[in-house]
Design a protein around this motif. Sequence first.
Motif, PDB file in Angstrom:
ATOM      1  N   GLN A  34      -1.669  14.563   5.419  1.00 29.34           N
ATOM      2  CA  GLN A  34      -1.922  14.728   6.890  1.00 29.34           C
ATOM      3  C   GLN A  34      -1.239  13.953   7.710  1.00 29.34           C
ATOM      4  O   GLN A  34      -1.622  12.554   7.568  1.00 29.34           O
ATOM      5  N   ARG A  37      -2.697  16.796  13.917  1.00 25.15           N
ATOM      6  CA  ARG A  37      -3.934  17.571  13.882  1.00 25.15           C
ATOM      7  C   ARG A  37      -4.108  18.801  13.465  1.00 25.15           C
ATOM      8  O   ARG A  37      -5.097  19.502  13.494  1.00 25.15           O
ATOM      9  N   THR A  38      -2.926  19.408  12.915  1.00 25.03           N
ATOM     10  CA  THR A  38      -2.733  20.720  12.293  1.00 25.03           C
ATOM     11  C   THR A  38      -3.697  20.718  11.087  1.00 25.03           C
ATOM     12  O   THR A  38      -4.123  19.588  10.468  1.00 25.03           O
ATOM     13  N   GLY A  39      -4.063  21.855  10.619  1.00 22.50           N
ATOM     14  CA  GLY A  39      -4.970  22.042   9.505  1.00 22.50           C
ATOM     15  C   GLY A  39      -4.254  21.725   8.237  1.00 22.50           C
ATOM     16  O   GLY A  39      -2.903  21.824   7.985  1.00 22.50           O
ATOM     17  N   LEU A  40      -5.105  21.626   7.047  1.00 23.67           N
ATOM     18  CA  LEU A  40      -4.519  21.404   6.026  1.00 23.67           C
ATOM     19  C   LEU A  40      -3.762  22.608   5.379  1.00 23.67           C
ATOM     20  O   LEU A  40      -4.206  23.788   5.363  1.00 23.67           O
TER      21      LEU A  40
END
Length: 84
Positions: A34, A37-40
């Motif tokens: 990661q 801030r984007t999602g997994l």
Amino acid sequence: MLATSETGRKWKVVKAVDDAKGCFKIKEVIGQTQTDRTGLGLSTAKCWSEAEGKEERDMVINEIRLNEDSRRVQKAVQQPQQGQ
């Protein structure tokens, strides 16, 4: 016999390619991380073991460019320190 590329500088093509391939192998072991801030799972990255042909060459070229850019940034950051 390996074909040699004369670059006219202190830069070795074979060493740079070997370093890039080593980075890809390490990145594959580490896995996707990661970085923002984007999602997994929203970002996609091509695995080195799945790449073939032109895609593999493009990955190596991009990795070498990233390494050279980071080297240039490091050198630029050190320049003001020389004048002190």
